[in-house]
Design a protein around this motif. Structure first.
Motif, PDB file in Angstrom:
ATOM      1  N   SER A 175       4.128   9.800 -21.283  1.00  0.00           N
ATOM      2  CA  SER A 175       3.001  10.672 -20.969  1.00  0.00           C
ATOM      3  C   SER A 175       2.836  10.852 -19.464  1.00  0.00           C
ATOM      4  CB  SER A 175       1.715  10.099 -21.561  1.00  0.00           C
ATOM      5  OG  SER A 175       1.376   8.923 -20.866  1.00  0.00           O
ATOM      6  N   GLU A 176       2.138  11.897 -19.121  1.00  0.00           N
ATOM      7  CA  GLU A 176       1.886  12.201 -17.711  1.00  0.00           C
ATOM      8  C   GLU A 176       1.063  11.090 -17.052  1.00  0.00           C
ATOM      9  OE1 GLU A 176       2.215  13.934 -14.165  1.00  0.00           O
ATOM     10  OE2 GLU A 176       3.223  14.592 -15.982  1.00  0.00           O
ATOM     11  N   GLU A 177       0.113  10.550 -17.789  1.00  0.00           N
ATOM     12  CA  GLU A 177      -0.717   9.482 -17.232  1.00  0.00           C
ATOM     13  C   GLU A 177       0.127   8.246 -16.889  1.00  0.00           C
ATOM     14  OE1 GLU A 177      -3.897   6.802 -19.349  1.00  0.00           O
ATOM     15  OE2 GLU A 177      -4.767   8.754 -18.850  1.00  0.00           O
TER      16      GLU A 177
ATOM     17  N   LEU B 111       2.948   4.731 -12.925  1.00  0.00           N
ATOM     18  CA  LEU B 111       4.205   4.171 -12.435  1.00  0.00           C
ATOM     19  C   LEU B 111       4.521   4.648 -11.023  1.00  0.00           C
ATOM     20  CD1 LEU B 111       6.403   4.305 -15.653  1.00  0.00           C
ATOM     21  CD2 LEU B 111       5.380   2.293 -14.571  1.00  0.00           C
ATOM     22  N   LEU B 112       4.239   5.912 -10.729  1.00  0.00           N
ATOM     23  CA  LEU B 112       4.459   6.411  -9.373  1.00  0.00           C
ATOM     24  C   LEU B 112       3.532   5.725  -8.379  1.00  0.00           C
ATOM     25  CD1 LEU B 112       4.964  10.223 -10.032  1.00  0.00           C
ATOM     26  CD2 LEU B 112       6.676   8.576  -9.248  1.00  0.00           C
ATOM     27  N   ALA B 113       2.265   5.554  -8.764  1.00  0.00           N
ATOM     28  CA  ALA B 113       1.317   4.863  -7.889  1.00  0.00           C
ATOM     29  C   ALA B 113       1.718   3.395  -7.726  1.00  0.00           C
ATOM     30  CB  ALA B 113      -0.097   4.978  -8.453  1.00  0.00           C
ATOM     31  N   LEU B 114       2.174   2.771  -8.802  1.00  0.00           N
ATOM     32  CA  LEU B 114       2.624   1.382  -8.755  1.00  0.00           C
ATOM     33  C   LEU B 114       3.822   1.236  -7.826  1.00  0.00           C
ATOM     34  CD1 LEU B 114       1.939  -1.359 -10.064  1.00  0.00           C
ATOM     35  CD2 LEU B 114       3.579  -0.821 -11.846  1.00  0.00           C
TER      36      LEU B 114
ATOM     37  N   ALA C  86      -5.041   4.921  -5.161  1.00  0.00           N
ATOM     38  CA  ALA C  86      -3.897   5.835  -5.258  1.00  0.00           C
ATOM     39  C   ALA C  86      -4.062   6.793  -6.441  1.00  0.00           C
ATOM     40  CB  ALA C  86      -2.595   5.045  -5.392  1.00  0.00           C
ATOM     41  N   LEU C  87      -4.562   6.297  -7.556  1.00  0.00           N
ATOM     42  CA  LEU C  87      -4.744   7.156  -8.724  1.00  0.00           C
ATOM     43  C   LEU C  87      -5.895   8.158  -8.508  1.00  0.00           C
ATOM     44  CD1 LEU C  87      -4.156   4.585 -11.591  1.00  0.00           C
ATOM     45  CD2 LEU C  87      -2.661   6.466 -10.895  1.00  0.00           C
ATOM     46  N   GLU C  88      -6.947   7.740  -7.783  1.00  0.00           N
ATOM     47  CA  GLU C  88      -8.031   8.669  -7.472  1.00  0.00           C
ATOM     48  C   GLU C  88      -7.545   9.782  -6.554  1.00  0.00           C
ATOM     49  OE1 GLU C  88     -11.319   6.516  -5.846  1.00  0.00           O
ATOM     50  OE2 GLU C  88     -11.778   5.535  -7.738  1.00  0.00           O
ATOM     51  N   GLU C  89      -6.709   9.440  -5.579  1.00  0.00           N
ATOM     52  CA  GLU C  89      -6.169  10.446  -4.650  1.00  0.00           C
ATOM     53  C   GLU C  89      -5.271  11.427  -5.382  1.00  0.00           C
ATOM     54  OE1 GLU C  89      -4.136   8.357  -1.566  1.00  0.00           O
ATOM     55  OE2 GLU C  89      -5.974   7.412  -0.834  1.00  0.00           O
ATOM     56  N   GLY C  90      -4.533  10.940  -6.383  1.00  0.00           N
ATOM     57  CA  GLY C  90      -3.625  11.790  -7.127  1.00  0.00           C
ATOM     58  C   GLY C  90      -4.307  12.700  -8.114  1.00  0.00           C
ATOM     59  N   SER C  91      -5.569  12.416  -8.435  1.00  0.00           N
ATOM     60  CA  SER C  91      -6.293  13.221  -9.446  1.00  0.00           C
ATOM     61  C   SER C  91      -6.745  14.537  -8.892  1.00  0.00           C
ATOM     62  CB  SER C  91      -7.508  12.457  -9.964  1.00  0.00           C
ATOM     63  OG  SER C  91      -7.084  11.288 -10.625  1.00  0.00           O
TER      64      SER C  91
END
Length: 139
Positions: free
Chosen positions: A75-77, A82-85, A134-139
């Motif tokens: 999934s995209e999520e 994984l990219l943020a990790l 990182a996930l907040e910035e990517g949203s």
């Protein structure tokens, strides 16, 4: 930790094979599981080191997609996580992987990484905070 299941399976198999071949050298057979975890952990580090060298010479590594079905299952999520990790410092990435993918306790993480329990807890907390940012910035 390594980004694809086939490589992870190879690392685990190699760790078990080496542990089995040198089982007579274990001082405390009750700690064999911790030894295997450390061997897997170090094997993953080696794979990532080799990929970093290859990355400097070529294009970035992307996990393979074997079929249309497997592409749908990823999934995209999950990809975003994984990219943020992947962007976290290695120590934080390793600690979070041991906690949330292997479901290890703080003490088991500390033993695997060769650090104290308090350091393991603070590394996990810092990693979670950085991952959240990182996930907040990517949203």
């Amino acid at each position: 930790m390594v980004g694809d299941q086939a490589t992870a399976e190879d690392v685990v198999q190699e760790a078990f094979t080496r542990t089995h071949a040198s089982r007579w050298r274990l001082r405390d057979p009750d700690k064999a599981l911790a030894y295997v975890r450390s061997a897997v952990f170090n094997g993953c580090r080696s794979v990532m080191r080799r990929r970093a060298i290859a990355f400097r010479r070529a294009m970035p590594y992307e996990p393979p997609v074997w079929s249309a079905e497997s592409a749908v299952l990823v999934s995209e999520e999950r990809r975003e996580v994984l990219l943020a990790l992947r962007e976290l410092p290695s120590r934080q990435r390793e600690a979070l992987t041991l906690r949330y993918y292997l479901d290890l306790s703080d003490q088991e993480i500390a033993e695997t990484m060769g650090i104290s329990g308090g350091t393991a807890r603070s590394t996990i907390a810092r990693g979670l905070a950085a991952l959240g940012r990182a996930l907040e910035e990517g949203s």
